[in-house]
Write an enzyme that holds these catalytic residues in place. Sequence first.
Site, PDB file in Angstrom:
ATOM      1  N   LYS A   1      52.560  43.572  35.605  1.00 46.56           N
ATOM      2  CA  LYS A   1      52.397  43.345  34.153  1.00 46.56           C
ATOM      3  C   LYS A   1      51.699  44.515  33.484  1.00 46.56           C
ATOM      4  O   LYS A   1      51.945  44.792  32.309  1.00 46.56           O
ATOM      5  CB  LYS A   1      51.678  42.017  33.898  1.00 46.56           C
ATOM      6  CG  LYS A   1      52.519  40.832  34.383  1.00 46.56           C
ATOM      7  CD  LYS A   1      52.438  39.594  33.533  1.00 46.56           C
ATOM      8  CE  LYS A   1      53.545  38.643  33.964  1.00 46.56           C
ATOM      9  NZ  LYS A   1      53.588  37.387  33.262  1.00 46.56           N
TER      10      LYS A   1
ATOM     11  N   LYS B   1      62.560  39.256  40.477  1.00 46.51           N
ATOM     12  CA  LYS B   1      62.472  37.825  40.191  1.00 46.51           C
ATOM     13  C   LYS B   1      63.047  37.509  38.802  1.00 46.51           C
ATOM     14  O   LYS B   1      62.852  38.275  37.863  1.00 46.51           O
ATOM     15  CB  LYS B   1      60.980  37.468  40.256  1.00 46.51           C
ATOM     16  CG  LYS B   1      60.554  36.170  39.642  1.00 46.51           C
ATOM     17  CD  LYS B   1      59.043  36.013  39.760  1.00 46.51           C
ATOM     18  CE  LYS B   1      58.338  36.142  38.429  1.00 46.51           C
ATOM     19  NZ  LYS B   1      58.064  34.906  37.721  1.00 46.51           N
TER      20      LYS B   1
ATOM     21  N   LYS C   1      61.194  34.647  32.576  1.00 49.36           N
ATOM     22  CA  LYS C   1      61.527  34.246  31.214  1.00 49.36           C
ATOM     23  C   LYS C   1      61.111  35.280  30.178  1.00 49.36           C
ATOM     24  O   LYS C   1      61.491  35.176  29.022  1.00 49.36           O
ATOM     25  CB  LYS C   1      60.958  32.863  30.895  1.00 49.36           C
ATOM     26  CG  LYS C   1      59.463  32.685  31.061  1.00 49.36           C
ATOM     27  CD  LYS C   1      59.101  31.258  30.684  1.00 49.36           C
ATOM     28  CE  LYS C   1      58.049  30.619  31.561  1.00 49.36           C
ATOM     29  NZ  LYS C   1      56.731  31.211  31.491  1.00 49.36           N
TER      30      LYS C   1
HETATM   31  P1  ATP Z   1      56.627  35.166  32.720  1.00 49.24           P
HETATM   32  O1  ATP Z   1      57.917  35.901  32.886  1.00 49.24           O
HETATM   33  O2  ATP Z   1      56.276  34.851  31.315  1.00 49.24           O
HETATM   34  O3  ATP Z   1      55.492  35.775  33.486  1.00 49.24           O
HETATM   35  P2  ATP Z   1      57.558  33.201  34.618  1.00 49.24           P
HETATM   36  O4  ATP Z   1      58.995  33.006  34.355  1.00 49.24           O
HETATM   37  O5  ATP Z   1      57.139  33.936  35.830  1.00 49.24           O
HETATM   38  O6  ATP Z   1      56.844  33.751  33.322  1.00 49.24           O
HETATM   39  P3  ATP Z   1      55.494  31.158  34.830  1.00 49.24           P
HETATM   40  O7  ATP Z   1      55.097  30.289  33.730  1.00 49.24           O
HETATM   41  O8  ATP Z   1      54.579  32.287  35.119  1.00 49.24           O
HETATM   42  O9  ATP Z   1      56.960  31.733  34.632  1.00 49.24           O
HETATM   43  O10 ATP Z   1      55.732  30.286  36.131  1.00 49.24           O
HETATM   44  C1  ATP Z   1      55.795  28.896  36.209  1.00 49.24           C
HETATM   45  C2  ATP Z   1      56.192  28.475  37.593  1.00 49.24           C
HETATM   46  O11 ATP Z   1      57.548  28.842  37.852  1.00 49.24           O
HETATM   47  C3  ATP Z   1      55.363  29.120  38.723  1.00 49.24           C
HETATM   48  O12 ATP Z   1      55.112  28.138  39.717  1.00 49.24           O
HETATM   49  C4  ATP Z   1      56.261  30.177  39.260  1.00 49.24           C
HETATM   50  O13 ATP Z   1      56.007  30.454  40.608  1.00 49.24           O
HETATM   51  C5  ATP Z   1      57.638  29.546  39.079  1.00 49.24           C
HETATM   52  N1  ATP Z   1      58.648  30.574  38.948  1.00 49.24           N
HETATM   53  C6  ATP Z   1      58.723  31.497  37.957  1.00 49.24           C
HETATM   54  N2  ATP Z   1      59.792  32.298  38.127  1.00 49.24           N
HETATM   55  C7  ATP Z   1      60.407  31.862  39.269  1.00 49.24           C
HETATM   56  C8  ATP Z   1      61.562  32.293  39.973  1.00 49.24           C
HETATM   57  N3  ATP Z   1      62.293  33.294  39.537  1.00 49.24           N
HETATM   58  N4  ATP Z   1      61.918  31.624  41.088  1.00 49.24           N
HETATM   59  C9  ATP Z   1      61.169  30.574  41.537  1.00 49.24           C
HETATM   60  N5  ATP Z   1      60.074  30.132  40.910  1.00 49.24           N
HETATM   61  C10 ATP Z   1      59.679  30.761  39.793  1.00 49.24           C
END
Ligand code: ATP
Length: 333
Positions: free
Chosen positions: A114, A196, A199
């Site tokens: 980040k 990964k 969002k």
């Molecule tokens: P950002 O991109 O805003 O950092 P994010 O998509 O990583 O957000 P979070 O809110 O940080 O989402 O994560 C919420 C949950 O979803 C966490 O338990 C995280 O491990 C899971 N998660 C996020 N992205 C993935 C992915 N690509 N595959 C599996 N689990 C995920």
Amino acid sequence: MDAKKRIFSGIQPTGNLTLGNYIGALRNFKLLEDEYDCLYSIVDLHAITIRQDPAQLRKACLRTLAIFLASGLDPERNIIFFQSHVHEHAELAWILDCYTYMGELSRMTQFKDKSRKHADNINCGLFAYPVLMAADILLYQADLVPIGSDQKQHLELARNIAERFNALYSDTFVVPDGYFPKVGARVMSLQEPTRKMSKSDPEDTYIAILDPADIIRKKLRRAVTDCDAEVRFDPENKPGVSNLMSILSALTGQSLESIAADFSGKGYGIFKDAVADAVIAALAPIQQNYEKLSADKAYLESVMRSGAERASALAMRTLRKVHKKVGLAPAKL
Ligand code: ATP
Ligand code: LTN
């Protein structure tokens, strides 16, 4: 008697929740609600470690709450709440900051990623993000934390902080374990399948839980694969195809071997359509519930109010205990 073990997990209200969030986390929340006492939080204080537009953030908070409920989580059986509504999270995070080393936080890969992505805003909150996450979990004495594998390192840190505190002051915190999906713990980007699915990345790299069927199909058809046209699970050499296979397997329960056998010699077009069918079928019921729930603001507000009250009652107990152990003067003299 309260013999059930406790669960805590959180999702940030940043942008649109993705298929990765669903398979990695949200879907397991529902699966675990019978067996455990669960707290699920919309971690809005974590979201502001990245600069957010206030109006967008406010909308994303309500949308995330409606998606939690639309995915079938029962707000009476589970405690569903906003992190910022329970002030003990920030207070415990401050105390735990004093038991966490700069060196530990500097090693966190999410911080490094980040920082690279937001080089103009490497703030102290972003650095201390994992301590706030530890506070979220330890505040409720959670036994288990359902998360995707990208959060493994943060959970490990939370365990270390808990053990360190317990060793200094006698048993105070439950040391939590992670709960990861067998398939789909790390859903990858559709355009860069070595990264990964996230969002906060561009639209075409992820499937949003609320994407309409035609968009889901279009995004999957355009997903990056390779040119040997063989459906085979090999994340190193065929990351795109392997990612789509994992998605299909996670959603249908079909094994990776049986998927490979089913699509042998059929080409990627048919395979991608089958993945699209499975994704559309899995998300359709959530989307239908969402339509109804998101229109009912009064209901959403009542859920957040009661969630915050119930969570506060639990959080207060742990924070009081922590104040006492550390030696802070009792507030009611
Ligand atoms: P950002 O991109 O805003 O950092 P994010 O998509 O990583 O957000 P979070 O809110 O940080 O989402 O994560 C919420 C949950 O979803 C966490 O338990 C995280 O491990 C899971 N998660 C996020 N992205 C993935 C992915 N690509 N595959 C599996 N689990 C995920
Ligand atoms: N850091 C997590 C979100 C999160 C969380 C938590 C997950 C904040 N607090 C407590 C589980 C338990 C993320 O970025 N995905």
